[in-house]
Design a protein around this motif. Sequence first.
Motif, short mmCIF file in Angstrom:
data_model
loop_
_atom_site.label_atom_id
_atom_site.label_comp_id
_atom_site.label_asym_id
_atom_site.label_seq_id
_atom_site.Cartn_x
_atom_site.Cartn_y
_atom_site.Cartn_z
N ASN A 165 53.81 32.64 32.07
CA ASN A 165 54.82 31.60 31.85
C ASN A 165 56.23 32.13 32.07
N ASP A 166 56.37 33.01 33.05
CA ASP A 166 57.68 33.51 33.48
C ASP A 166 57.61 33.50 35.01
N ILE A 167 58.50 32.76 35.64
CA ILE A 167 58.34 32.48 37.06
C ILE A 167 58.31 33.76 37.91
N GLU A 168 59.20 34.71 37.62
CA GLU A 168 59.25 35.95 38.41
C GLU A 168 57.95 36.74 38.26
N GLN A 169 57.52 36.89 37.01
CA GLN A 169 56.30 37.67 36.76
C GLN A 169 55.07 36.96 37.32
N ASP A 170 55.05 35.63 37.19
CA ASP A 170 53.89 34.90 37.70
C ASP A 170 53.81 34.97 39.23
N LYS A 171 54.96 34.91 39.90
CA LYS A 171 54.95 35.05 41.36
C LYS A 171 54.39 36.42 41.76
N PHE A 172 54.80 37.43 41.03
CA PHE A 172 54.34 38.80 41.30
C PHE A 172 52.82 38.90 41.12
N LEU A 173 52.31 38.34 40.02
CA LEU A 173 50.86 38.42 39.74
C LEU A 173 50.04 37.55 40.69
N ASN A 174 50.67 36.49 41.20
CA ASN A 174 49.96 35.59 42.12
C ASN A 174 49.96 36.10 43.56
N ASP A 175 50.76 37.13 43.83
CA ASP A 175 50.91 37.60 45.21
C ASP A 175 49.78 38.57 45.56
N ILE A 176 48.54 38.06 45.60
CA ILE A 176 47.41 38.97 45.84
C ILE A 176 47.32 39.42 47.29
N GLU A 177 48.15 38.84 48.16
CA GLU A 177 48.17 39.31 49.55
C GLU A 177 48.95 40.63 49.66
N ASN A 178 50.03 40.75 48.89
CA ASN A 178 50.88 41.94 49.00
C ASN A 178 50.67 42.96 47.89
N THR A 179 50.41 42.49 46.68
CA THR A 179 50.17 43.43 45.58
C THR A 179 48.89 43.04 44.84
N PRO A 180 47.74 43.13 45.54
CA PRO A 180 46.48 42.73 44.88
C PRO A 180 46.16 43.60 43.67
N HIS A 181 46.68 44.84 43.65
CA HIS A 181 46.40 45.72 42.50
C HIS A 181 47.10 45.24 41.23
N ALA A 182 48.17 44.43 41.35
CA ALA A 182 48.81 43.89 40.15
C ALA A 182 47.83 42.98 39.41
N PHE A 183 47.12 42.15 40.17
CA PHE A 183 46.12 41.26 39.57
C PHE A 183 45.00 42.07 38.91
N VAL A 184 44.49 43.07 39.62
CA VAL A 184 43.38 43.88 39.08
C VAL A 184 43.81 44.60 37.80
N LEU A 185 44.99 45.21 37.84
CA LEU A 185 45.46 45.96 36.67
C LEU A 185 45.73 45.04 35.49
N ALA A 186 46.25 43.83 35.76
CA ALA A 186 46.49 42.88 34.67
C ALA A 186 45.17 42.46 34.02
N CYS A 187 44.16 42.20 34.84
CA CYS A 187 42.84 41.85 34.28
C CYS A 187 42.36 42.94 33.33
N LEU A 188 42.53 44.20 33.74
CA LEU A 188 42.02 45.32 32.94
C LEU A 188 42.80 45.50 31.63
N MET A 189 44.06 45.03 31.62
CA MET A 189 44.87 45.14 30.40
C MET A 189 44.53 44.05 29.38
N ASP A 190 43.78 43.02 29.82
CA ASP A 190 43.56 41.82 29.00
C ASP A 190 42.48 42.04 27.94
#
Length: 245
Positions: A26-51
């Motif tokens: 629920n923060d536009i900058e952070q959500d754009k970053f996490l949604n950018d699986i084309e350029n930083t797919p590891h952000a999504f993977v690492l976030a899942c592992l932190m959950d």
Amino acid sequence: MAEHLLVSIGKARFSDPDRHLIPFVNDIEQDKFLNDIENTPHAFVLACLMDRQIKAERAWSIPYRIKDIVGSFNIDDLASVSLEEYKNIFNRNILHRFNDIMAEVFYSAVQDIKVKYNGDASLIWSNNPSSAKVVYEFLQFKGSGKKIATMAANILARQFKIPFSDYYSIDISPDVHILRVMRRTGLVDSNADLDSIIYKARELNPEFPGIIDFSCWETGRTWCRPNNPNCNECIIRDDCKKVIF
Ligand code: SF4
């Protein structure tokens, strides 16, 4: 047996061909970053592992905070940070409830992505994989488990619209909202455990059990609140036994 409304709603959401920004934090900058699986797919993977064991929004904000602290989210830069330094970063900034353990999970995943996937985490879900393959790959990360692995596969399939060759192995990943809704609908007993809910979801829609994940979650968060559920406006009111306890 007639299809349950939770399944019909889940299928309707799944058939929407458009990809929408997922409000992980629920923060536009952070959500754009996490949604950018084309350029930083590891952000999504690492976030899942932190959950794990903290509020989801806090867990999903960790990759962005580390990007700010390290000054880069390039996988080579992340991989050059030592385990001791990650422990310092996590503890100094109180990123998680279990800072030493989750620093190890983060460090280990970064090393795996660099070595095993040649720096490109999207290889986990590229080339039309089977659902079992994607769940298996997520299970190989240190600190992962069935809940995280199926949650990740579910988000990739349902929200990121990644094509899979099948969806059989994507189970529901029950959280408190899903547990409450499944019990109140009467689909499971009022004291049903998480395993019972997983198997009930498999019974409801064997070819993609996790398809009801979002419809349950949405119902629980919007109408079926812990106190004073709003049954009159609930989207599944016609298919619910309203077992309020
Ligand atoms: S109809 Fe009422 S009890 Fe049933 S899921 Fe909706 S809000 Fe909850």
